[in-house]
Write an enzyme that holds these catalytic residues in place. Structure first.
Site, PDB file in Angstrom:
ATOM      1  N   ARG A  93      43.944  12.931  38.444  1.00  0.00           N
ATOM      2  CA  ARG A  93      43.127  12.900  39.657  1.00  0.00           C
ATOM      3  C   ARG A  93      43.583  13.979  40.639  1.00  0.00           C
ATOM      4  O   ARG A  93      44.723  14.440  40.606  1.00  0.00           O
ATOM      5  CB  ARG A  93      43.218  11.527  40.334  1.00  0.00           C
ATOM      6  CG  ARG A  93      42.528  10.404  39.585  1.00  0.00           C
ATOM      7  CD  ARG A  93      42.569   9.101  40.375  1.00  0.00           C
ATOM      8  NE  ARG A  93      43.940   8.712  40.701  1.00  0.00           N
ATOM      9  CZ  ARG A  93      44.485   8.847  41.907  1.00  0.00           C
ATOM     10  NH1 ARG A  93      43.792   9.368  42.915  1.00  0.00           N
ATOM     11  NH2 ARG A  93      45.734   8.461  42.115  1.00  0.00           N
ATOM     12  N   LYS A 238      38.243   5.628  39.191  1.00  0.00           N
ATOM     13  CA  LYS A 238      38.964   5.320  40.420  1.00  0.00           C
ATOM     14  C   LYS A 238      38.062   5.451  41.645  1.00  0.00           C
ATOM     15  O   LYS A 238      38.319   4.810  42.676  1.00  0.00           O
ATOM     16  CB  LYS A 238      40.190   6.221  40.551  1.00  0.00           C
ATOM     17  CG  LYS A 238      41.270   5.924  39.520  1.00  0.00           C
ATOM     18  CD  LYS A 238      41.753   4.476  39.600  1.00  0.00           C
ATOM     19  CE  LYS A 238      42.936   4.223  38.669  1.00  0.00           C
ATOM     20  NZ  LYS A 238      43.393   2.806  38.703  1.00  0.00           N
ATOM     21  N   HIS A 257      44.690  -3.835  42.497  1.00  0.00           N
ATOM     22  CA  HIS A 257      45.153  -2.943  41.442  1.00  0.00           C
ATOM     23  C   HIS A 257      46.234  -3.694  40.671  1.00  0.00           C
ATOM     24  O   HIS A 257      47.410  -3.644  41.001  1.00  0.00           O
ATOM     25  CB  HIS A 257      45.706  -1.660  42.047  1.00  0.00           C
ATOM     26  CG  HIS A 257      46.168  -0.668  41.029  1.00  0.00           C
ATOM     27  ND1 HIS A 257      47.265   0.134  41.217  1.00  0.00           N
ATOM     28  CD2 HIS A 257      45.678  -0.350  39.805  1.00  0.00           C
ATOM     29  CE1 HIS A 257      47.438   0.902  40.157  1.00  0.00           C
ATOM     30  NE2 HIS A 257      46.495   0.635  39.283  1.00  0.00           N
ATOM     31  N   SER A 275      53.330   2.780  38.332  1.00  0.00           N
ATOM     32  CA  SER A 275      53.627   3.402  37.044  1.00  0.00           C
ATOM     33  C   SER A 275      55.109   3.311  36.736  1.00  0.00           C
ATOM     34  O   SER A 275      55.962   3.585  37.581  1.00  0.00           O
ATOM     35  CB  SER A 275      53.188   4.865  37.076  1.00  0.00           C
ATOM     36  OG  SER A 275      53.482   5.501  35.866  1.00  0.00           O
ATOM     37  N   LYS A 279      53.654  -2.962  33.989  1.00  0.00           N
ATOM     38  CA  LYS A 279      52.494  -3.805  34.315  1.00  0.00           C
ATOM     39  C   LYS A 279      51.574  -4.016  33.113  1.00  0.00           C
ATOM     40  O   LYS A 279      51.223  -5.152  32.781  1.00  0.00           O
ATOM     41  CB  LYS A 279      51.712  -3.155  35.458  1.00  0.00           C
ATOM     42  CG  LYS A 279      50.363  -3.796  35.786  1.00  0.00           C
ATOM     43  CD  LYS A 279      49.745  -3.177  37.030  1.00  0.00           C
ATOM     44  CE  LYS A 279      49.369  -1.737  36.874  1.00  0.00           C
ATOM     45  NZ  LYS A 279      48.126  -1.565  36.076  1.00  0.00           N
ATOM     46  N   THR A 280      51.183  -2.928  32.492  1.00  0.00           N
ATOM     47  CA  THR A 280      50.245  -3.033  31.375  1.00  0.00           C
ATOM     48  C   THR A 280      50.872  -3.734  30.187  1.00  0.00           C
ATOM     49  O   THR A 280      50.272  -4.607  29.559  1.00  0.00           O
ATOM     50  CB  THR A 280      49.750  -1.637  30.966  1.00  0.00           C
ATOM     51  OG1 THR A 280      49.100  -1.024  32.084  1.00  0.00           O
ATOM     52  CG2 THR A 280      48.766  -1.729  29.812  1.00  0.00           C
ATOM     53  N   ASP A 294      44.024  -3.308  34.605  1.00  0.00           N
ATOM     54  CA  ASP A 294      44.189  -2.391  35.734  1.00  0.00           C
ATOM     55  C   ASP A 294      43.548  -2.828  37.054  1.00  0.00           C
ATOM     56  O   ASP A 294      44.155  -2.671  38.098  1.00  0.00           O
ATOM     57  CB  ASP A 294      43.629  -1.025  35.347  1.00  0.00           C
ATOM     58  CG  ASP A 294      44.131   0.084  36.250  1.00  0.00           C
ATOM     59  OD1 ASP A 294      45.303   0.045  36.662  1.00  0.00           O
ATOM     60  OD2 ASP A 294      43.357   1.004  36.545  1.00  0.00           O
ATOM     61  N   ARG A 358      45.823  10.487  27.732  1.00  0.00           N
ATOM     62  CA  ARG A 358      45.255   9.143  27.897  1.00  0.00           C
ATOM     63  C   ARG A 358      44.225   8.815  26.823  1.00  0.00           C
ATOM     64  O   ARG A 358      43.731   9.703  26.113  1.00  0.00           O
ATOM     65  CB  ARG A 358      44.589   9.004  29.267  1.00  0.00           C
ATOM     66  CG  ARG A 358      45.594   8.876  30.418  1.00  0.00           C
ATOM     67  CD  ARG A 358      44.906   8.542  31.722  1.00  0.00           C
ATOM     68  NE  ARG A 358      45.867   8.341  32.796  1.00  0.00           N
ATOM     69  CZ  ARG A 358      46.314   7.160  33.196  1.00  0.00           C
ATOM     70  NH1 ARG A 358      45.909   6.055  32.595  1.00  0.00           N
ATOM     71  NH2 ARG A 358      47.166   7.066  34.200  1.00  0.00           N
TER      72      ARG A 358
END
Length: 566
Positions: A93, A238, A257, A275, A279-280, A294, A358
């Protein structure tokens, strides 16, 4: 996926695939060929001014998207049939090129600052007209995705994504909620439209007062956004998330988030984290159903996923360390900026193009996903932090006020580097664990979350996946086994049976014992050989928290500072 995620190896195999249809799994027909639309039949000409493209491909089935990507030579096909693209100069981004039009009435509610930068209406008009002109003069064939953001029928938003590239249509199809049938969107009325004109460069950006020749501008009142100069797919995802962060809280619905999963008994848990915190990975529990990885909302009915897919990092990915993600990369998935070897296999270790490689894929590529994309009101919320100072315990229980303090702080720490001798970590505070996407003042989200916690008696915990026994360079990373044991104790409620002590600086409650977690690890001070250094480092970190929190103390905003470290 994160650095922490790369090291996780699940001992158990994923639960068997459930036979129920995933939310919007059938998409607009996987096999039936899509009917051609026109700018007039979809009302795009009147709504946007785009009138010239003679071919409008709307909600293409996956096989057709694949055909278009190959025909347009937009990338390359891997050995197993996954399409891979390069996003050009921008492999992430471009936050300094994101703007909101400064006009009434949204100017009174948007939280203006470094995150939400305002531009005058005439600047937006200039960029918008360039995008429309490009489509009318240079584009013969364009793509339109009409679908939803949000699995909850009562809270979702209708989104329209207009793109020139087939792979960007593919990305939108992966990431948003796919309609079940053509009839469902016959009279589609978008709540928000994004025009992706990635090939347009704003050479007059200095005269317009912009940061660069890239512009991502949102017009809240006109329910429109335009993207120019960047090909990166994440700007679309996003961008809509930022708008959900604007709309939903104004209606009393929490936008978050975070990742979410659901136990076999129906209990729902949320995982917040920046990051590198896990989390994931930690939400992708083989014994629980994944709701989403997410972005989620929390309305009067419970938790709902914003998305119809997942967007994961692939750097250093392997079948051994993350089998679920690895196996999800197949036909209909979309790789971004991954280097493909001569034999057609992706090289996930090659970061010569970017470390931000990604993959996006529909969520049903994960076997143990939750088909409805929804869950009940959460029983537990976990705030994940990677504390490279080695101060925070592996798990601590938070009061309601402490939860708001740590939610607003959004703390993790990054190591200063990986070379030998570097021992000083760098704190990273991101409000609500997602400052880059907050459109309202952070305390608005905290106040709303506090009401939700009180109403549904949700417990909050802080889990440190970072260092123990010393900071980075001295101590060691928290073991995967210990972190998973802490998470499991939270999810099954057994942690509440432990004896707790209060941390004399941070004030939160720390369990004295937990199965599979050594007592000296639970008590971080005991894990340090130099107790005095631990005490000094803890005070130093507490000071960083307090300094960071000063920005949230302002007239008209709820002051949670009393729940922070003493």
């Amino acid at each position: 996926m994160t650095a922490f995620a790369r090291s996780v190896v699940f001992a158990a195999r994923p639960m068997a695939t459930r036979t129920a249809l995933s939310v919007r799994r059938t998409s607009i027909l996987h096999t039936k060929r899509a009917m051609m639309a026109t700018v007039s039949s979809l009302g795009i000409d009147k709504a946007t001014g785009i009138t010239k493209p003679s071919k409008v491909h709307r909600n293409l089935p996956y096989p057709e998207v694949f055909e278009h990507e190959q025909k347009n030579k937009e990338g390359e096909v891997t050995k197993n049939g996954t399409f891979c693209v390069s996003t050009g100069a921008f492999t992430g981004r471009s936050p300094k090129d994101k703007y909101f039009v400064h006009q009434s009435p949204s100017c009174d509610t948007l939280d203006w600052g470094k995150i939400n930068v305002g531009v005058a209406p005439d600047v937006y008009k200039n960029i918008y007209e360039k995008a429309v002109k490009h489509y009318n003069e240079n584009v013969d064939s364009m793509y339109v995705f009409d679908g939803y953001c949000g699995t909850s029928p009562k809270s979702r938003k209708n989104v329209r994504i207009i793109t020139e590239l087939a792979w960007q249509h593919h990305f939108a199809k992966n990431m948003f909620i796919r309609p079940d049938s053509e009839k469902e969107v016959e009279n589609f009325n978008p709540d928000f439209t994004i025009i992706n004109a990635c090939k347009v460069l704003n050479k007059d950006y200095k005269e317009l007062g912009l940061n660069s020749d890239v512009a991502v501008i949102f017009n809240v009142e006109e329910k429109m956004a335009v993207i120019t100069g960047t090909w990166y797919g994440g700007e679309m995802k996003k961008g809509i998330f930022s708008m959900m962060n604007y709309w939903l809280p104004l209606d009393g619905i929490m936008a978050m988030h975070c990742s979410a999963n659901k136990g076999k008994g129906g209990d729902t848990a949320l995982f917040f984290g920046l990051s590198g915190t896990g989390k994931t990975t930690l939400s992708a529990d083989p014994d629980r159903y994944l709701i989403g990885d997410d972005e989620h909302g929390w309305d009067d009915h419970g938790i709902f996923n914003f998305e119809g897919g997942c967007y994961a990092k692939t750097v250093n990915l392997s079948k051994d360390n993350e089998p679920e993600i690895y196996d999800a990369i197949k036909r209909d998935a979309l790789l971004e900026n991954v280097i493909i070897k001569s034999d057609g296999e992706p090289d996930y270790t090659d970061t010569s193009r970017t470390e931000n490689t990604r993959v996006s894929y529909p969520i049903y590529h994960i076997d143990n996903h939750e088909p409805s994309g929804m869950g009940g009101h959460p029983t537990s919320i976990i705030f994940l932090t990677c504390d490279a100072f080695g101060v925070l315990p592996p798990v601590s229980r938070l009061s309601g006020g402490q939860a708001m303090y740590h939610f607003l702080s959004g703390y993790t720490a990054k190591v200063a580097g990986t070379e030998r001798g570097v021992t000083e970590p760098t704190p990273n505070f991101s409000a609500c664990f997602g400052a880059a996407f907050l459109t309202l003042h952070p305390t608005k989200y905290a106040d709303l979350l506090q009401k939700k916690l009180d109403k549904h008696q949700t417990q909050c915990f802080l889990i440190n996946t970072g260092w123990t026994g010393g900071g980075y360079g001295v101590g060691k990373r928290m073991s995967i086994k210990a972190t998973r044991a802490c998470v499991n104790a939270v999810l099954d409620g057994s942690i509440n049976k432990a004896n707790f002590t209060n941390d004399e600086v941070f004030g939160f409650e720390v369990p004295a014992e937990l199965p599979e977690v050594p007592a000296q690890v639970l008590n971080p001070r005991a894990a340090w050989s130099d107790k005095e250094k631990y005490d000094n480092t803890r005070i130093k970190l507490a000071g960083m928290f307090k300094d960071n929190f000063k920005k949230f103390i302002k007239e008209g905003a709820t002051d949670y500072s009393s729940y922070g470290p003493k």
